[in-house]
Design an enzyme around this catalytic site. Structure first.
Site, PDB file in Angstrom:
ATOM      1  N   CYS A  39       0.826  -1.207   0.000  1.00  0.00           N
ATOM      2  CA  CYS A  39       0.000   0.000   0.000  1.00  0.00           C
ATOM      3  C   CYS A  39       0.866   1.266   0.000  1.00  0.00           C
ATOM      4  O   CYS A  39       0.713   2.123  -0.864  1.00  0.00           O
ATOM      5  CB  CYS A  39      -0.926  -0.024   1.216  1.00  0.00           C
ATOM      6  SG  CYS A  39      -1.941   1.444   1.338  1.00  0.00           S
ATOM      7  N   ILE A 175      -6.278  -1.795 -11.171  1.00  0.00           N
ATOM      8  CA  ILE A 175      -4.916  -1.250 -11.286  1.00  0.00           C
ATOM      9  C   ILE A 175      -4.639  -0.816 -12.728  1.00  0.00           C
ATOM     10  O   ILE A 175      -4.115   0.266 -12.981  1.00  0.00           O
ATOM     11  CB  ILE A 175      -3.885  -2.295 -10.779  1.00  0.00           C
ATOM     12  CG1 ILE A 175      -4.103  -2.530  -9.279  1.00  0.00           C
ATOM     13  CG2 ILE A 175      -2.451  -1.837 -11.054  1.00  0.00           C
ATOM     14  CD1 ILE A 175      -3.227  -3.611  -8.669  1.00  0.00           C
ATOM     15  N   ASP A 282      -3.911  -9.454   2.277  1.00  0.00           N
ATOM     16  CA  ASP A 282      -3.856 -10.020   0.922  1.00  0.00           C
ATOM     17  C   ASP A 282      -3.458 -11.492   0.914  1.00  0.00           C
ATOM     18  O   ASP A 282      -3.853 -12.231   0.012  1.00  0.00           O
ATOM     19  CB  ASP A 282      -2.831  -9.242   0.077  1.00  0.00           C
ATOM     20  CG  ASP A 282      -3.399  -7.956  -0.505  1.00  0.00           C
ATOM     21  OD1 ASP A 282      -4.479  -7.521  -0.064  1.00  0.00           O
ATOM     22  OD2 ASP A 282      -2.739  -7.384  -1.397  1.00  0.00           O
ATOM     23  N   ALA A 290      -6.593  -2.389   0.935  1.00  0.00           N
ATOM     24  CA  ALA A 290      -5.841  -2.044   2.140  1.00  0.00           C
ATOM     25  C   ALA A 290      -6.739  -1.942   3.370  1.00  0.00           C
ATOM     26  O   ALA A 290      -6.396  -2.441   4.446  1.00  0.00           O
ATOM     27  CB  ALA A 290      -5.104  -0.728   1.914  1.00  0.00           C
ATOM     28  N   HIS A 416     -26.420  22.055   0.724  1.00  0.00           N
ATOM     29  CA  HIS A 416     -26.542  22.596  -0.627  1.00  0.00           C
ATOM     30  C   HIS A 416     -25.605  23.784  -0.796  1.00  0.00           C
ATOM     31  O   HIS A 416     -25.506  24.596   0.095  1.00  0.00           O
ATOM     32  CB  HIS A 416     -27.985  23.046  -0.886  1.00  0.00           C
ATOM     33  CG  HIS A 416     -28.160  23.680  -2.223  1.00  0.00           C
ATOM     34  ND1 HIS A 416     -28.219  22.947  -3.381  1.00  0.00           N
ATOM     35  CD2 HIS A 416     -28.246  24.991  -2.591  1.00  0.00           C
ATOM     36  CE1 HIS A 416     -28.352  23.773  -4.409  1.00  0.00           C
ATOM     37  NE2 HIS A 416     -28.370  25.025  -3.962  1.00  0.00           N
TER      38      HIS A 416
HETATM   39  C1  LIG Z   1      -0.773  -0.557  -7.808  1.00  0.00           C
HETATM   40  C2  LIG Z   1      -1.658  -0.856  -6.640  1.00  0.00           C
HETATM   41  C3  LIG Z   1      -2.572   0.095  -6.221  1.00  0.00           C
HETATM   42  C4  LIG Z   1      -3.402  -0.174  -5.133  1.00  0.00           C
HETATM   43  N1  LIG Z   1      -4.296   0.785  -4.744  1.00  0.00           N
HETATM   44  C5  LIG Z   1      -5.123   0.534  -3.705  1.00  0.00           C
HETATM   45  C6  LIG Z   1      -6.044   1.511  -3.259  1.00  0.00           C
HETATM   46  O1  LIG Z   1      -6.125   2.608  -3.802  1.00  0.00           O
HETATM   47  N2  LIG Z   1      -6.849   1.224  -2.207  1.00  0.00           N
HETATM   48  C7  LIG Z   1      -6.793   0.000  -1.598  1.00  0.00           C
HETATM   49  O2  LIG Z   1      -7.549  -0.234  -0.634  1.00  0.00           O
HETATM   50  N3  LIG Z   1      -5.913  -0.948  -1.973  1.00  0.00           N
HETATM   51  C8  LIG Z   1      -5.072  -0.712  -3.012  1.00  0.00           C
HETATM   52  N4  LIG Z   1      -4.166  -1.662  -3.389  1.00  0.00           N
HETATM   53  C9  LIG Z   1      -4.135  -2.944  -2.646  1.00  0.00           C
HETATM   54  C10 LIG Z   1      -3.384  -2.783  -1.324  1.00  0.00           C
HETATM   55  O3  LIG Z   1      -2.111  -2.264  -1.571  1.00  0.00           O
HETATM   56  C11 LIG Z   1      -3.277  -4.142  -0.627  1.00  0.00           C
HETATM   57  O4  LIG Z   1      -4.565  -4.692  -0.486  1.00  0.00           O
HETATM   58  C12 LIG Z   1      -2.645  -3.989   0.760  1.00  0.00           C
HETATM   59  O5  LIG Z   1      -1.347  -3.461   0.642  1.00  0.00           O
HETATM   60  C13 LIG Z   1      -2.588  -5.343   1.466  1.00  0.00           C
HETATM   61  O6  LIG Z   1      -1.957  -5.192   2.705  1.00  0.00           O
HETATM   62  P1  LIG Z   1      -1.249  -6.424   3.406  1.00  0.00           P
HETATM   63  O7  LIG Z   1      -0.782  -5.902   4.719  1.00  0.00           O
HETATM   64  O8  LIG Z   1      -2.120  -7.600   3.394  1.00  0.00           O
HETATM   65  O9  LIG Z   1      -0.011  -6.804   2.473  1.00  0.00           O
HETATM   66  P2  LIG Z   1       1.225  -5.949   2.005  1.00  0.00           P
HETATM   67  O10 LIG Z   1       0.925  -4.522   1.979  1.00  0.00           O
HETATM   68  O11 LIG Z   1       1.681  -6.567   0.715  1.00  0.00           O
HETATM   69  O12 LIG Z   1       2.327  -6.179   3.127  1.00  0.00           O
HETATM   70  C14 LIG Z   1       2.955  -7.397   3.326  1.00  0.00           C
HETATM   71  C15 LIG Z   1       4.334  -7.135   3.894  1.00  0.00           C
HETATM   72  O13 LIG Z   1       4.884  -8.378   4.346  1.00  0.00           O
HETATM   73  C16 LIG Z   1       6.280  -8.387   4.098  1.00  0.00           C
HETATM   74  N5  LIG Z   1       6.708  -9.792   4.132  1.00  0.00           N
HETATM   75  C17 LIG Z   1       6.279 -10.811   3.346  1.00  0.00           C
HETATM   76  N6  LIG Z   1       6.847 -11.965   3.735  1.00  0.00           N
HETATM   77  C18 LIG Z   1       7.644 -11.667   4.782  1.00  0.00           C
HETATM   78  C19 LIG Z   1       8.486 -12.446   5.618  1.00  0.00           C
HETATM   79  N7  LIG Z   1       8.578 -13.757   5.477  1.00  0.00           N
HETATM   80  N8  LIG Z   1       9.186 -11.835   6.584  1.00  0.00           N
HETATM   81  C20 LIG Z   1       9.071 -10.483   6.773  1.00  0.00           C
HETATM   82  N9  LIG Z   1       8.290  -9.711   6.014  1.00  0.00           N
HETATM   83  C21 LIG Z   1       7.568 -10.283   5.036  1.00  0.00           C
HETATM   84  C22 LIG Z   1       6.377  -7.702   2.738  1.00  0.00           C
HETATM   85  O14 LIG Z   1       7.669  -7.195   2.537  1.00  0.00           O
HETATM   86  C23 LIG Z   1       5.321  -6.612   2.867  1.00  0.00           C
HETATM   87  O15 LIG Z   1       5.886  -5.410   3.349  1.00  0.00           O
HETATM   88  C24 LIG Z   1      -3.302  -1.413  -4.454  1.00  0.00           C
HETATM   89  C25 LIG Z   1      -2.354  -2.360  -4.856  1.00  0.00           C
HETATM   90  C26 LIG Z   1      -1.552  -2.084  -5.932  1.00  0.00           C
HETATM   91  C27 LIG Z   1      -0.530  -3.122  -6.355  1.00  0.00           C
END
Ligand SMILES: Cc1cc2nc3c(=O)[nH]c(=O)nc-3n(C[C@H](O)[C@H](O)[C@H](O)COP(=O)(O)OP(=O)(O)OC[C@H]3O[C@@H](n4cnc5c(N)ncnc54)[C@H](O)[C@@H]3O)c2cc1C
Length: 428
Positions: A39, A175, A282, A290, A416
């Protein structure tokens, strides 16, 4: 011994850590890259920063509609746009780091040894519970492997140092459509191909068709029901492949954590198949948004802390926003979904052409669609394409979560002149 160790400091892991801290738990947060995950570093924040620059260009071009002469064409300094994006990321990252007080932050790769022991680089920690929030990575399309030069992912397009003259976007989902909008405004010749029959597969058809018409007006070429293979990639300077994302599940099978291509399998309380291990965000392959990742992370922590008062992580009302121009946003059921669920569907619509504020802002393209049940009068969903759709949708987020009926919104006084009046007008 920690009460909770969280693997991944994206939006799920970070918010889970904050909640766990506030509930008095001893927390370890492990991140192998940058805090903020997709994110902050390659998703929501950088893309919306570029969207904002694209918007400014479009507004300058429209200045004369507001009685303002701008005698030169707006010049985009792409490197400055990128610099601004990186600065915003750094500022937000700093802000997140400052909120880590009271949480043990480990920089490194977290590897589960069993359901209580975690290896981080060359050290080992123990924890009575573990939350997996390791996110997702861009899906690679057979025939279009990422090479980081001509065939790139959404992560890589954010690292360009110049604007491509032409861009083929494979995948017309959220995206893909946002990047189409951004690069078209930056002056790139953009072509979008989508295998399914509409842009934004899964989104209300009428909204998707409207966006396609608007894209075409902006000279963005759109091909739906089309396989990327029919295009000669040599005709484009760059090819952006954004056909979805893979949940990260590597190494989990060794511990017997049930997971597949669609993500880590969790129950309604975010428990995995292994005791003491939960998953959120995710990596569970649910709604890849996010704010939903954050909700799941917080819900998992509450279930760990108070298993007798479980938080159910169903998909409830999750607003989804697409930052094209005009914006698209929706919450709850579409007309089609409501019919499939045997509701007696009523659709109320209002075109932004009839909105005073939309006219003032010269953003009259789009409409608002409200879905309700005839018998009960209950609101079932809303879809918006139009100005500030991503803000207006919160009205429906609150209304749907609170189980409001059409009459409740009709009894509400909207200011309004405002765009939100369109909600009232639609129900009239
Ligand atoms: C281009 C793009 C635009 C987007 N725009 C939006 C938006 O406008 N609004 C919205 O709601 N969502 C948006 N999203 C989706 C959003 O980014 C994700 O849904 C969100 O980031 C998911 O969060 P998360 O914490 O599950 O995973 P992530 O944000 O992917 O975080 C996972 C973290 O875990 C770390 N990790 C993984 N394995 C390990 C390990 N073994 N040891 C230590 N660290 C590890 C990674 O390095 C990462 O930092 C977008 C996504 C993309 C690709």
């Amino acid at each position: 011994m920690y009460d909770l160790t969280i693997i991944g400091a994206g939006w799920a892991g970070f918010n889970a850590a904050l909640r766990a801290k506030s509930l008095g738990m001893k927390v370890a947060l492990v991140e192998e890259s940058f805090i903020g995950g997709t994110c902050l570093n390659h998703g929501c924040i950088p893309t919306k920063t570029l969207v904002q620059s694209a918007k400014i260009i479009e507004e300058i071009k429209k200045a004369r509609n507001f009685g303002i002469s701008v005698n030169i064409e707006p010049q985009l300094n792409f490197l400055e746009v990128i610099f601004r994006k990186d600065k915003i990321i750094q500022q937000l990252r700093k802000g997140m780091e400052n909120r880590l007080t009271g949480i043990d932050y480990f920089s490194g790769h977290g590897q589960l040894l069993d359901n209580r022991r975690i290896k981080i680089n060359d050290r080992e920690i123990q924890s009575s519970h573990i939350l997996l929030s390791q996110g997702s990575v861009p899906f690679e399309l057979p025939g279009f492997p990422f090479d980081g030069k001509r065939v790139i992912s959404s992560d890589q397009i954010l690292k360009l140092d110049k604007i491509p003259s032409s861009l083929l976007i494979v995948g017309g989902g959220v995206i893909g459509c946002e990047f189409a909008q951004i690069f078209s405004s930056f002056g790139t010749k953009v072509t979008v191909i989508e295998l399914m029959g509409q842009l934004l597969p899964g989104v209300d058809q009428e909204i998707a068709r409207k966006l396609e018409t608007i894209f075409k007006k902006k000279k963005i070429s759109v091909f739906t029901s089309t396989d990327a293979k029919i295009f000669d990639s040599k005709d484009f300077e760059l090819i952006l492949v954004c056909v979805g994302r893979y949940p990260r599940i590597e190494g989990l099978d060794k511990l017997g954590i049930a997971a597949g291509k669609s993500g880590i399998i969790v129950d309604d309380h975010l428990r995995t198949s292994v005791e003491n291990i939960y998953a959120a965000g995710d990596c569970t392959g649910k709604l890849m948004l996010a704010h939903y990742a954050s909700f799941q992370g917080i819900c998992a922590v509450e279930n760990i802390k108070s298993p007798d008062k479980p938080c159910k992580a169903d998909n409830r009302v999750v607003p989804a926003c697409i930052f094209t121009s005009p914006e698209v946003a929706f919450a709850g059921l579409t007309e089609e979904q409501a019919r499939k669920n045997n509701f007696q569907v009523k659709v109320n619509k209002f075109d932004f052409l009839g909105s005073g504020m939309a006219r003032i802002q010269d953003e009259t393209e789009g409409f608002i669609k409200i879905i309700s049940d005839v018998e009960s009068g209950l609101l079932l969903g809303a879809q918006i394409i139009g100005p500030k759709a991503t803000e207006l949708i919160s009205i429906f987020g609150v209304s749907l979560s609170s189980g409001l009926a059409v009459k409740d919104l009709k009894n509400t006084i909207f200011a309004h002149p405002s765009l939100s009046e369109a909600v009232f007008e639609a129900l009239d």
